[in-house]
Design an enzyme around this catalytic site. Structure first.
Site, short mmCIF file in Angstrom:
data_model
loop_
_atom_site.label_atom_id
_atom_site.label_comp_id
_atom_site.label_asym_id
_atom_site.label_seq_id
_atom_site.Cartn_x
_atom_site.Cartn_y
_atom_site.Cartn_z
N ASP A 222 -2.42 -1.91 -3.93
CA ASP A 222 -3.03 -0.80 -4.59
C ASP A 222 -1.99 -0.47 -5.87
O ASP A 222 -2.17 0.65 -6.37
CB ASP A 222 -3.00 0.62 -3.61
CG ASP A 222 -1.79 1.12 -3.02
OD1 ASP A 222 -0.74 0.40 -3.52
OD2 ASP A 222 -1.96 2.03 -2.10
N VAL B 17 0.82 -1.03 0.05
CA VAL B 17 0.00 0.04 0.04
C VAL B 17 0.95 1.09 0.23
O VAL B 17 1.76 1.50 0.98
CB VAL B 17 -0.99 0.05 1.30
CG1 VAL B 17 -1.82 1.39 1.10
CG2 VAL B 17 -1.73 -1.28 1.44
N HIS B 18 0.79 1.97 -1.08
CA HIS B 18 1.47 3.19 -0.97
C HIS B 18 1.04 4.43 -1.95
O HIS B 18 1.55 5.34 -1.78
CB HIS B 18 2.94 2.80 -1.56
CG HIS B 18 2.92 2.39 -3.35
ND1 HIS B 18 2.29 1.25 -3.79
CD2 HIS B 18 3.22 3.47 -4.24
CE1 HIS B 18 2.50 1.53 -5.02
NE2 HIS B 18 2.81 2.58 -5.50
N ARG B 19 0.11 4.12 -2.69
CA ARG B 19 -0.27 5.18 -3.30
C ARG B 19 -0.97 6.40 -2.48
O ARG B 19 -1.55 6.18 -1.52
CB ARG B 19 -1.74 4.78 -4.38
CG ARG B 19 -0.98 3.93 -5.55
CD ARG B 19 -2.08 3.60 -6.46
NE ARG B 19 -1.66 2.86 -7.73
CZ ARG B 19 -1.27 3.34 -9.00
NH1 ARG B 19 -1.39 4.70 -8.98
NH2 ARG B 19 -0.88 2.50 -9.80
#
Length: 371
Positions: free
Chosen positions: A288, A211-213
């Site tokens: 994501d 998860v990084h967006r």
């Protein structure tokens, strides 16, 4: 690589880990065919753990230029890249410039090329999430509409381009270079990577999460919901989640004061071979990332995408991926559904020869220059 001359036929602009991985098959094909090229690295990923180590591990040549742009707002980062990439391209005078994907490096490379007497090739053209709130969507649309060569990975992405009025003569369906990269590297990862034993893991007994967006981690309530949903899914299925955490996401955890459950094990960013090994051995991947959706599909690992839309709808169509948004209940339910899904879906991203096809398309242009 460029031998030091001031002009080259082909320039390749990249700036992030996914771009390095997906352009690697084209770089190797250039080396195999002795095609002259200049490699320009914007430095968009400025952490060595995320970036430059991949050149060594993937046995790729070092960039001819490393612009070291690093962090900043979208405007600052793109503006500095545009100036620096433009200077390099003016010096090298390439006939063709290749960019890949939807990053700020792609946007800068595309805009810089469009102002010069050079043709632009966009690798992975035609992807659409139809969500203009995503900066990546803007980047990929602009790159497509200034490109001369549009290398669409699938027929569906080609149709997106045609609906937007792009002439069919500019579009070539090549498959996705992610397949080339996975076919080459998954066996190497199986032989060389010790990541499972290093972390005390057994195959198919853990979930993997990325998860990084910005839209997920920059909004505190959304990030908390994603982590809650992942934690509840792990608890329901009595597994641990391995979360190689991006520096941006770690910063947001600290800024928001979020305490992560013991079921979610935070680990430092991994190099490509180690991450590939973790992907291939997971029971489910929660992500994501667009690239991870593709990789999971090709590797035969069920995927849950914690977003409201995806620019990889082919993964959903074949049954390899489902969207859960950030709703905790929906994440739990979707993980359960994917754990029960059949794993015999068809790979929609080609046969692993995309790099060869792409270079074959641009080679006639560069050959004409030498004649």
């Amino acid at each position: 690589m460029n031998d030091g001359a001031d002009e080259t036929d082909l320039a390749i602009v990249l700036g992030t880990r996914p771009e390095i991985i997906k352009l690697a098959p084209i770089l190797r094909e250039c080396l195999r065919t002795e095609t002259e090229f200049t490699l320009v690295h914007t430095g968009q990923h400025y952490s060595d753990s995320l970036d430059s180590v991949f050149f060594d591990r993937l046995e790729l040549p070092d960039p001819d230029y490393n612009l070291g742009v690093g962090s900043g707002s979208h405007a600052e980062q793109t503006g500095e890249m545009l100036i620096e990439v433009g200077r390099v391209l003016e010096r090298e005078s390439p006939e063709v410039v290749l960019v890949q994907g939807d990053t700020n490096s792609v946007l800068a490379g595309a805009l810089a090329t469009s102002k010069l007497d050079a043709k632009l090739g966009h690798v992975e053209a035609g992807l659409r999430s139809f969500d203009r709130e995503m900066p990546e969507e803007t980047n990929r649309v602009i790159a497509d509409h200034v490109a001369d060569y549009l290398f669409a990975p699938t027929e569906e992405s080609k149709e997106n381009l045609l609906r937007e009025g792009i002439p069919e003569s500019r579009v070539t369906v090549t498959g996705n270079t992610v397949v080339d990269a996975l076919y080459r590297n998954r066996e190497i990862a199986r032989r060389k990577s010790t990541v499972l034993s290093d972390h005390g893991l057994e195959g198919r007994e853990y979930f993997l999460m990325t998860v990084h967006r910005a839209e997920n981690v920059d909004e505190e309530s959304r990030f908390r919901k994603i982590l809650e949903g992942a934690d509840r899914a792990a608890a329901r299925h009595s597994v641990e989640i391995i979360y190689p955490i991006h520096p941006r996401a770690r910063d947001r955890l600290d800024r928001f004061g979020i305490d992560v459950s013991d079921r979610i094990r935070l680990v430092e960013p991994l190099d490509y071979l180690d991450f590939l090994r973790l992907e291939a051995s997971a029971s489910v991947i929660l992500t994501d990332s667009g690239g991870v959706q593709e990789e999971a599909c090709v590797l035969g690992v069920p995927c849950v995408t914690m977003r409201d839309s995806t620019e990889r709808p082919e993964t959903v169509s074949v049954g390899a991926n489902r969207l859960s948004s950030c709703d905790p209940d929906r994440i739990v339910r979707t993980v359960g559904e994917m754990l029960r899904t059949d794993l015999d879906w068809e790979n929609p991203f080609g046969d692993g020869t995309a790099g060869e096809r792409i270079l074959r398309e641009v080679a006639p242009q560069t050959e004409r220059v030498r004649q």
